[in-house]
Design a protein around this motif. Structure first.
Motif, PDB file in Angstrom:
ATOM      1  N   ARG A 130       0.882  -1.198   0.105  1.00 15.78           N
ATOM      2  CA  ARG A 130       0.121   0.036   0.088  1.00 15.78           C
ATOM      3  C   ARG A 130       0.930   1.230  -0.120  1.00 15.78           C
ATOM      4  NH1 ARG A 130      -3.231  -1.526   5.384  1.00 15.78           N
ATOM      5  NH2 ARG A 130      -3.311  -3.503   5.088  1.00 15.78           N
ATOM      6  N   ASP A 131       0.034   2.169  -0.433  1.00 11.82           N
ATOM      7  CA  ASP A 131       0.980   3.503  -0.424  1.00 11.82           C
ATOM      8  C   ASP A 131       0.910   3.908   1.122  1.00 11.82           C
ATOM      9  OD1 ASP A 131       1.666   3.858  -2.989  1.00 11.82           O
ATOM     10  OD2 ASP A 131      -0.323   4.797  -3.789  1.00 11.82           O
ATOM     11  N   SER A 132       2.185   4.791   1.538  1.00 12.94           N
ATOM     12  CA  SER A 132       2.136   5.241   2.781  1.00 12.94           C
ATOM     13  C   SER A 132       2.573   6.649   2.832  1.00 12.94           C
ATOM     14  CB  SER A 132       3.455   4.381   3.594  1.00 12.94           C
ATOM     15  OG  SER A 132       3.521   4.980   4.840  1.00 12.94           O
ATOM     16  N   PRO A 133       2.021   7.353   3.254  1.00 10.17           N
ATOM     17  CA  PRO A 133       2.256   9.155   3.278  1.00 10.17           C
ATOM     18  C   PRO A 133       3.851   9.392   3.468  1.00 10.17           C
ATOM     19  CG  PRO A 133       0.243   8.675   4.412  1.00 10.17           C
ATOM     20  CD  PRO A 133       0.781   7.290   4.282  1.00 10.17           C
ATOM     21  N   GLY A 134       4.312   9.927   2.430  1.00  7.04           N
ATOM     22  CA  GLY A 134       5.565  10.272   2.733  1.00  7.04           C
ATOM     23  C   GLY A 134       6.760   9.250   2.456  1.00  7.04           C
ATOM     24  N   LYS A 135       6.451   8.028   2.134  1.00  8.85           N
ATOM     25  CA  LYS A 135       7.363   7.025   2.076  1.00  8.85           C
ATOM     26  C   LYS A 135       7.129   6.272   0.688  1.00  8.85           C
ATOM     27  CE  LYS A 135       8.033   4.323   5.726  1.00  8.85           C
ATOM     28  NZ  LYS A 135       7.638   3.671   7.085  1.00  8.85           N
ATOM     29  N   GLY A 136       5.973   6.295   0.217  1.00  9.86           N
ATOM     30  CA  GLY A 136       5.935   5.592  -1.322  1.00  9.86           C
ATOM     31  C   GLY A 136       5.190   4.268  -0.728  1.00  9.86           C
ATOM     32  N   ARG A 137       5.319   3.251  -1.659  1.00 15.82           N
ATOM     33  CA  ARG A 137       4.528   2.064  -1.427  1.00 15.82           C
ATOM     34  C   ARG A 137       5.726   1.060  -0.320  1.00 15.82           C
ATOM     35  NH1 ARG A 137       5.205  -0.554  -7.429  1.00 15.82           N
ATOM     36  NH2 ARG A 137       7.458   0.147  -6.989  1.00 15.82           N
ATOM     37  N   CYS A 138       4.713   0.437   0.488  1.00 13.40           N
ATOM     38  CA  CYS A 138       5.264  -0.073   1.634  1.00 13.40           C
ATOM     39  C   CYS A 138       4.306  -1.255   1.962  1.00 13.40           C
ATOM     40  CB  CYS A 138       5.301   0.584   2.852  1.00 13.40           C
ATOM     41  SG  CYS A 138       6.361   2.147   2.765  1.00 13.40           S
ATOM     42  N   GLU A 310       2.405  -1.723   9.538  1.00 10.64           N
ATOM     43  CA  GLU A 310       3.401  -1.807   8.527  1.00 10.64           C
ATOM     44  C   GLU A 310       4.547  -2.615   8.911  1.00 10.64           C
ATOM     45  OE1 GLU A 310       6.793   1.013   6.279  1.00 10.64           O
ATOM     46  OE2 GLU A 310       5.335   1.982   7.832  1.00 10.64           O
TER      47      GLU A 310
END
Length: 559
Positions: A130-138, A310
């Motif tokens: 999933r997309d994580s704010p400020g981090k991209g795909r996690c 996460e």
């Protein structure tokens, strides 16, 4: 030697560092695995043979764990031949050691399911990207998992080893010797070329889909030089006419390997995985890993995980997790990001402690604002001049410690003696305690014991989670206590117990690393030879259960 053997499990490969090769089995610290053959009486073995109507379960090509007679420990191997009449197997050890290849049926056990790669469908049921704010795909967990349990086991997309294309490897080495590549190693370019040459389009797209800081990066000087050289000297070997290489595509592959691969745990090469590469970094990672069959990546929960959490791992070596926030942040710039994990956001860095100049008992810890907090004993606050003096001394000592030659023990001692007058619970003291532990463990065990005790104390103070370093510290501390103070059974049993329990979380109860402390627990608690009680280990599984039981109730057993 012990560290060299184990370094493969410790951390993700930095972008330019080659991973040391693990030592061979013969260098493993001797331990005494209570095998069924050694522990059971001959009559019991005969009865066991008669009670085996199913016959041997193994055939050529099977993966097993077998006892290597060199030290009595279990190691992974492949069955070559089954001798039914003799009830023995001939095996090939994973490290290709040629000794003690014949083992009895009683010295063989099935590999754990934890070591076999899962299907992608099964992995996708357990985790999701999933997309994580400020981090991209996690990567996130889809269901709750207890500490020590397997999250998933993934096979590699590609294992890039020199043996897969020796001519290409040799060619790149010659280019690197003539003019060093900017990354300081040929491994990333080799892996990128191998990907293009050996993988199917779907697998190549998996690699191209990985994170890179500059997706539209132009081909670098090294990529252009390598492709030109290959076209001129090795087109027939690489079949470039059939598989033309676009410089931009190759540069993207190089960057994908640089920022997403792991150092191979046995050889000078790289490994890249699909789902694992989606794991973000944390200096307090929720997961840890070890390696399974055929370079499978076994991801385990380091802590209890709830649904939707996460999944994170550490891109740094375990030893780097014990350094200050500033040092960790600097090292992580190799991946071009600034860590914002819970440890990095703390306002006080309790791994940078200074002895209070007033009471000389308390500790002043460094704050993120560049100052020092008040003493935790006398509550005195240093003035601005004292703060600047201490921080300046810290810079000088960090540089001095980084340049220490650990074989020059007298110099390490001199720096250590001066440093303990200034610092308290500081990571540079831990580094020197490690050097002095290694220097004194053979020639001066009492001194070694004290430095090891201080290492454990700092680790548990600064980072309390299980790490391989902390587990082995406890095990080696137990070894020293057992050798020096045999009457302190309660103490060294406790150290073996802690090592066993931590390693069970980090790599599972069937891993060879976990075997060493549970061997020692079993011998200390269940051997009973000194009291005239001959305890039988039974099967390897029973021996392990006995060790686990001993670990859970060591105080009762000791009593």
């Amino acid at each position: 030697l012990k560290l060299n053997q184990r370094i493969g499990a410790l951390g993700r490969l930095a972008p330019w560092v080659s991973r040391p090769v693990r030592g061979t089995r013969r260098h493993h610290k001797a331990s005494h695995m209570p095998s069924r053959e050694a522990a059971a009486a001959p009559e019991e073995q005969a009865l066991a043979a008669e009670d085996d109507p199913m016959g041997p379960r193994w055939k050529s090509g099977d993966r097993v764990y077998a006892v290597w007679a060199g030290n009595g420990c279990y190691y992974s191997a492949t069955v070559d031949e089954v001798q039914h009449a003799k009830r023995t197997l001939t095996v090939t050890w994973d490290d290709h050691d040629a000794s003690h290849r014949t083992v009895s049926f009683e010295q063989v056990m099935e590999p754990s399911e934890d070591t076999k790669a899962w299907s992608m469908a099964r992995i996708n049921r357990r985790v999701s990207v999933r997309d994580s704010p400020g981090k991209g795909r996690c990567l996130f967990i889809n269901e709750g998992v207890e500490a020590g349990h397997v999250v998933f086991v993934e096979k590699p997309t590609l294992v890039a080893l020199p043996i897969l294309s020796q001519k290409l490897w040799a060619h790149l080495q010659k280019l690197h010797e003539a003019q060093p590549l900017q990354l300081g190693t040929i491994t990333f370019h080799f892996a990128a070329l191998l990907s293009q040459l050996q993988l199917d389009p779907d697998s190549i797209n998996i690699i191209l889909d990985k994170f890179v800081p500059e997706p539209d990066e132009e081909p670098g000087e090294d990529v252009v030089r390598i492709l030109k050289s290959l076209h001129e000297t090795m087109p027939e070997v690489l079949q470039l006419g059939d598989k033309p290489m676009d410089p931009r595509r190759l540069q993207r592959l190089v960057s994908a390997w640089r920022y997403n691969s792991f150092g191979h745990h046995k050889e000078d090469g790289l490994v890249l995985y699909n789902r694992i590469s989606m794991c973000a970094h944390s200096c307090d990672p929720s997961c840890c890993w070890s390696y399974g069959d055929e370079d499978a990546f076994v991801l385990r929960a380091r802590i209890a995980l709830s649904k939707g959490e996460e999944l994170t791992i550490s891109y740094l070596q375990d030893e780097d997790l014990l350094k200050s926030t500033a040092v960790r942040q600097q090292k992580l710039q190799n991946w071009r990001f600034t860590c914002q994990c819970t440890r990095c956001r703390l306002k006080i860095d309790v791994g940078r402690g200074f002895r209070c100049r007033k009471c000389r008992v308390g500790v002043l810890y460094s704050s993120v604002t560049g100052g020092l907090e008040p003493c935790r004993v006398c509550c005195a606050s240093p003035n601005a001049e004292e703060v600047q003096m201490l921080l300046h001394l810290e810079e000088e000592y960090v540089l001095r410690v980084e340049n220490l030659d650990k074989t020059d023990v007298s110099d390490v001692e001199t720096v250590y003696q001066a440093a303990i007058d200034i610092f308290e619970r500081h990571w540079i003291l831990y580094v020197m305690d490690t050097m002095l532990w290694e220097a004194y463990r053979e020639k001066s065990p009492p001194d070694a014991i004290e430095h090891q005790r201080r290492r454990i104390e700092f680790h548990e103070h600064y980072y309390c989670r299980p790490t391989f370093i902390l587990a082995w510290c406890h095990e080696e501390f137990g070894d020293c206590l057992q050798n020096q103070f045999a009457h302190r059974k309660w103490q060294y049993i406790q150290e073996f117990q802690r090592a066993y329990q931590m390693l069970a979380i980090l790599c599972g109860t069937n891993h060879q690393y976990t075997a060493s402390p549970y061997n020692k627990l079993w011998q200390a608690n269940c051997g009973g030879a000194a009291n005239g009680n001959s305890a039988s280990a039974g099967t390897p599984a029973e021996a392990q259960a006995a060790a686990a039981s001993a670990a859970a109730s060591s105080a009762t057993v000791a009593g």
